[in-house]
Design a protein around this motif. Structure first.
Motif, short mmCIF file in Angstrom:
data_model
loop_
_atom_site.label_atom_id
_atom_site.label_comp_id
_atom_site.label_asym_id
_atom_site.label_seq_id
_atom_site.Cartn_x
_atom_site.Cartn_y
_atom_site.Cartn_z
N UNK A 185 -29.04 -24.37 4.60
CA UNK A 185 -29.09 -23.25 3.66
C UNK A 185 -30.10 -23.54 2.55
N UNK A 186 -30.62 -22.48 1.98
CA UNK A 186 -31.54 -22.61 0.85
C UNK A 186 -31.55 -21.31 0.05
N UNK A 187 -31.97 -21.36 -1.19
CA UNK A 187 -32.08 -20.19 -2.03
C UNK A 187 -33.52 -19.70 -2.04
N UNK A 188 -33.70 -18.40 -1.84
CA UNK A 188 -35.03 -17.79 -1.87
C UNK A 188 -34.97 -16.59 -2.79
N UNK A 189 -35.57 -16.73 -3.97
CA UNK A 189 -35.54 -15.65 -4.96
C UNK A 189 -34.09 -15.25 -5.23
N UNK A 190 -33.72 -14.03 -4.84
CA UNK A 190 -32.37 -13.53 -5.12
C UNK A 190 -31.46 -13.63 -3.89
N UNK A 191 -31.85 -14.43 -2.90
CA UNK A 191 -31.07 -14.54 -1.68
C UNK A 191 -30.64 -15.99 -1.42
N UNK A 192 -29.51 -16.10 -0.72
CA UNK A 192 -29.11 -17.37 -0.14
C UNK A 192 -29.27 -17.22 1.37
N UNK A 193 -30.03 -18.13 1.99
CA UNK A 193 -30.35 -18.02 3.40
C UNK A 193 -29.72 -19.16 4.18
N UNK A 221 -28.12 -13.51 2.46
CA UNK A 221 -27.13 -12.86 1.59
C UNK A 221 -27.78 -12.58 0.24
N UNK A 222 -27.83 -11.33 -0.16
CA UNK A 222 -28.37 -10.97 -1.47
C UNK A 222 -27.31 -11.27 -2.53
N UNK A 223 -27.66 -12.14 -3.46
CA UNK A 223 -26.68 -12.62 -4.42
C UNK A 223 -26.20 -11.55 -5.39
N UNK A 224 -27.06 -10.58 -5.69
CA UNK A 224 -26.67 -9.57 -6.67
C UNK A 224 -25.87 -8.42 -6.06
N UNK A 225 -26.19 -8.01 -4.85
CA UNK A 225 -25.54 -6.84 -4.25
C UNK A 225 -24.47 -7.19 -3.22
N UNK A 226 -24.53 -8.41 -2.67
CA UNK A 226 -23.57 -8.77 -1.63
C UNK A 226 -23.95 -8.30 -0.25
N UNK A 227 -25.15 -7.74 -0.09
CA UNK A 227 -25.62 -7.34 1.24
C UNK A 227 -25.83 -8.58 2.10
N UNK A 228 -25.38 -8.53 3.34
CA UNK A 228 -25.53 -9.65 4.26
C UNK A 228 -26.23 -9.16 5.52
#
Length: 440
Positions: free
Chosen positions: A249-257, A268-275
């Motif tokens: 796993x890694x963080x990319x801008x506003x996402x956790x991948x 996973x978009x950290x602000x909206x919860x979209x997966x």
């Protein structure tokens, strides 16, 4: 402050406290949106695919979402907040024993419309095309004559000798079924019950389909729910089929991948919860039928392990092998921007296999600030859009659905507010956003 407002705030406060207490239990458990007349459920999810997800059958998801009845030259949409009309109608359908299936006839536009408007005709409508495989409750063993055919309505003429039709709006096709036996008790009760609201509608053709236009103002129930956020690691295990130790796993801008070495990836978009799950190892083009796509789409949605009680098939694009499933409340879909209750599935083809949904789910119903919202006639909305300079050709369809808003009393409470949505430039958007210039 009014007494009613005080009661509402107290109720919301109690509900929020209850939600916090349950969070520890529910954190790793997928949740689902429930109807008001259903009890809350929470089942421990330890397996890669939830056993509860498998309890929902294909017929539960691929079922009609609207019922229209023609009487004395007028069409009426049937609705009720007390009775599950679709389920009642399905109980009748399950008793039908098909004796023979007529030829698939292509009618003229006029003859097809006359059939749709025939007196005492019940029209059970699907949001998009279905195939015989998804109609197993009606056609147990589809014959060769139905192979490769698609339908978006079931017509039941409640005459002395009821007639059954499989209908396709796009190409004006009608196929008559002859029954050996079958019951119509529930259908007859639906169209005559005082507990069922009869709302006048007109079927108008838009973008190769017939769309329900409400002839007068219509009141639609408003709802509020507590929102719950599931743990992303739950879906890493279920969708990628591996333990967390074998996934990077890694963080990319506003996402956790999350990713592995086999071409699987979850963002996973950290602000909206979209997966969004993708599998690039499955990228070969497939020449599949509608029936195969719809069956595979359902299985892929099941892979999330989510409970799917109120999720219904909603849209299908055969060229791209893409399907959309949405949560329905009393026959109206949630069309929120944040994907609450929505599942986007792209089957293997160019660009790989993909599944998109939200970590958030709407769980416990709480008192809504408003009982219902009054919406104008459908044609009034179209007229407003055209008068504002919107090209009528860009409006492919229109329907009532729910948009979501965070409740002013608590951020954990989501209000579902009825409004009109238009299919504009390929997407379903709130008509007000188009009028306000927020959608290009």
């Amino acid at each position: 402050m009014k007494i009613k407002d005080n009661v509402l705030h107290y109720a919301l406060g109690i509900a929020v406290v209850l939600s916090v207490c349950l969070t520890a239990v529910l954190w790793v458990n997928p949740t689902y949106l429930q109807n008001n007349n259903k009890n809350s459920q929470s089942t421990e999810k330890k397996n890669a695919v939830s056993e509860d997800a498998s309890k929902t059958s294909m017929e539960d998801v691929y079922q009609p979402t609207s019922i229209i009845y023609n009487k004395n030259g007028q069409s009426f949409r049937q609705s009720s907040s007390k009775i599950d009309l679709i389920e009642s109608a399905r109980q009748d359908v399950k008793t039908w024993d098909v004796e023979s299936i007529g030829s698939v006839k292509k009618l003229s536009a006029k003859r097809y419309e006359n059939l749709l408007k025939r007196d005492r005709m019940v029209l059970m409508g699907f949001p998009d095309d279905v195939a015989p495989t998804q109609l197993k409750e009606l056609v147990k063993n589809p014959p060769k004559i139905l192979r490769g055919k698609k339908f978006d309505r079931i017509g039941i003429e409640l005459s002395k000798r009821p007639r059954i039709y499989l209908l396709n709006d796009r190409n004006y096709q009608a196929t008559r079924l002859v029954l050996k036996k079958g019951k119509y008790h529930n259908l007859q009760k639906i169209v005559s019950s005082n507990q069922v609201e009869q709302t006048p509608v007109q079927l108008k053709r838009m973008n190769s389909k017939y769309v329900s236009f409400y002839s007068s103002k219509v009141r639609v129930q408003q709802y509020s729910y507590l929102a719950n956020k599931d743990n992303a690691s739950t879906f890493v295990t279920r969708l990628m089929g591996a333990s967390n130790a074998s996934v990077n796993s890694r963080r990319e801008d506003q996402e956790t991948v999350y990713f592995d070495n086999s071409g699987q990836r979850i963002a996973v978009k950290n602000d909206t919860g979209d997966i969004n799950y993708s599998n690039y190892s499955r990228d070969s083009a497939k020449d599949t039928s509608v029936s195969q796509d719809l069956s595979q789409g359902f299985k892929k949605m099941q892979d999330t392990g989510r409970l799917l009680d109120d999720v219904r098939y909603d849209e299908y694009n055969h060229n791209d092998h893409q399907l959309t499933y949405r949560t329905y409340i009393n026959a109206f879909p949630i069309l929120a921007d944040n994907n609450y209750g929505t599942y986007h599935v792209k089957l293997a083809g160019t660009g790989g296999e993909r599944i998109g949904f939200s970590l958030y789910s709407l769980q416990i119903p709480v008192p809504a600030e408003k009982d219902s919202v009054e919406l104008p006639p459908t044609q009034d909305i179209i007229n407003k859009l055209v008068q504002s300079g919107i090209s009528k050709q860009k409006i492919k369809s229109i329907r009532i659905g729910y948009r979501s808003e965070v409740n002013g009393s608590s951020k954990q409470v989501i209000d579902l507010i009825p409004t009109y949505f238009v299919q504009y430039n390929g997407s379903w958007v709130d008509y007000q956003s188009v009028l306000d210039g927020k959608v290009s």
